[in-house]
Design a protein around this motif. Sequence first.
Motif, mmCIF file in Angstrom:
data_model
loop_
_atom_site.group_PDB
_atom_site.id
_atom_site.type_symbol
_atom_site.label_atom_id
_atom_site.label_comp_id
_atom_site.label_asym_id
_atom_site.label_seq_id
_atom_site.Cartn_x
_atom_site.Cartn_y
_atom_site.Cartn_z
ATOM 1 N N ASP A 147 9.430 -0.130 -12.746
ATOM 2 C CA ASP A 147 10.558 -0.086 -11.810
ATOM 3 C C ASP A 147 10.296 0.951 -10.762
ATOM 4 N N ARG A 148 9.693 0.497 -9.566
ATOM 5 C CA ARG A 148 9.145 1.202 -8.590
ATOM 6 C C ARG A 148 9.728 1.026 -7.215
ATOM 7 N N ILE A 149 10.082 2.116 -6.579
ATOM 8 C CA ILE A 149 10.565 2.157 -4.936
ATOM 9 C C ILE A 149 9.246 2.242 -4.370
ATOM 10 N N HIS A 150 8.878 1.453 -3.610
ATOM 11 C CA HIS A 150 7.686 1.671 -2.626
ATOM 12 C C HIS A 150 8.339 2.207 -1.294
ATOM 13 N N VAL A 151 8.213 3.434 -0.958
ATOM 14 C CA VAL A 151 9.101 4.181 0.110
ATOM 15 C C VAL A 151 8.332 3.907 1.497
ATOM 16 N N ALA A 152 8.415 2.702 1.917
ATOM 17 C CA ALA A 152 7.540 2.117 3.330
ATOM 18 C C ALA A 152 8.238 1.179 3.623
ATOM 19 N N PRO A 153 8.352 1.018 4.718
ATOM 20 C CA PRO A 153 9.040 -0.328 5.412
ATOM 21 C C PRO A 153 8.076 -1.602 5.498
ATOM 22 N N ILE A 154 7.553 -1.624 4.126
ATOM 23 C CA ILE A 154 6.512 -2.769 3.983
ATOM 24 C C ILE A 154 6.984 -4.326 4.673
ATOM 25 N N LYS A 155 6.431 -4.853 5.322
ATOM 26 C CA LYS A 155 6.829 -6.284 6.219
ATOM 27 C C LYS A 155 6.211 -7.244 5.300
ATOM 28 N N THR A 156 5.138 -7.358 4.664
ATOM 29 C CA THR A 156 4.785 -8.620 4.055
ATOM 30 C C THR A 156 3.978 -8.414 2.833
ATOM 31 N N GLU A 201 0.830 -1.286 -0.035
ATOM 32 C CA GLU A 201 0.219 -0.086 -0.057
ATOM 33 C C GLU A 201 0.879 1.176 -0.070
ATOM 34 N N GLY A 202 0.236 2.295 -0.047
ATOM 35 C CA GLY A 202 1.025 3.783 -0.212
ATOM 36 C C GLY A 202 1.503 4.139 -1.626
ATOM 37 N N GLN A 203 2.413 4.865 -1.647
ATOM 38 C CA GLN A 203 3.118 5.326 -2.547
ATOM 39 C C GLN A 203 4.332 5.077 -2.862
ATOM 40 N N TYR A 204 4.774 5.311 -4.350
ATOM 41 C CA TYR A 204 5.993 4.520 -4.675
ATOM 42 C C TYR A 204 6.619 5.610 -5.724
ATOM 43 N N LYS A 205 7.930 5.768 -5.906
ATOM 44 C CA LYS A 205 8.614 6.437 -6.452
ATOM 45 C C LYS A 205 8.907 5.675 -7.775
ATOM 46 N N ASP A 206 8.398 6.453 -9.199
ATOM 47 C CA ASP A 206 8.652 5.736 -10.327
ATOM 48 C C ASP A 206 9.633 6.146 -11.119
#
Length: 283
Positions: free
Chosen positions: A202-211, A176-181
């Motif tokens: 090619d995306r960096i999801h800028v959150a400490p996603i756990k699962t 969930e949340g936002q990503y840098k494209d």
Amino acid sequence: MPPVNSVTVSESNGLTFLDVSNSFASARISLFGGHILSYIPKVDERERLWVSPHAYLNGERPIRGGIPVCWPWFSDDHGREKGALPSHGFLRTQVWKLVNSEDTDKGTTITLSPSFTRAEGFENDCSVIMKIAVGEALEVLLVTENTGVVPFEFNCALHTYFQVDHIQHTQINGIEGQYKDKLDDWALKSTPVPYTITGETDRIHVAPIKTAEIEVDGSTFTEVVSEGNDSLVIWNPWQGAASISDMDPFGYKHMLCVETSLTQGQTLAPGESHALKQTIIPR
């Protein structure tokens, strides 16, 4: 130090491999790059990692597929002009050594360390070890410790290529949340729902996603659990695979990168350490 009974050592094209086989799973690790190439749990005998059929397995280039180790920077975020230093750092192109191996009632644990951790672009005193636990799940732990007298900043990632039957029948759950494209000048965007791959990604999801879960044909195939991360990276080159020399033009149909990552800068004071962990759980 000789490995335990569940580990066999072999050589091919100048590279050394550790082949693990226990009552839970089999796995293959290349000491070149400290690179995990295969993980097949015995619960279903299905490969979880994808390696390009055109991967260089002779030490000439980083290996395309499996779990490359990115350290001490991610991509070309090294503060210099693109191409001035190796993409994803210099650990994935050196020979690692076997520090320890152990058989337990939960499987096989292997500890590796790289030949060196100081090179152009990163000249700090530190140690790096990787612990790989092959059992009902595959656990990969990358530990960085500041052994010097001044703080330093670094990034890293476990750049895992997962094998899927077909990318167009694959969905990612739990993000969930936002990503840098990266493909749109690093624009900040919202995570799509449902999360499917329909083109170059090619995306960096800028959150400490756990699962996160990789779902194939409506059923969860693999669960990816991350610890110590500040980001999760999703990558598939789509038809751009045709321009990558060590990928089949249609290889993108059968792989998906879900990368447990530090991309926002982790600072370690003298004596401090950081652990980045990815656990691959068959479902």
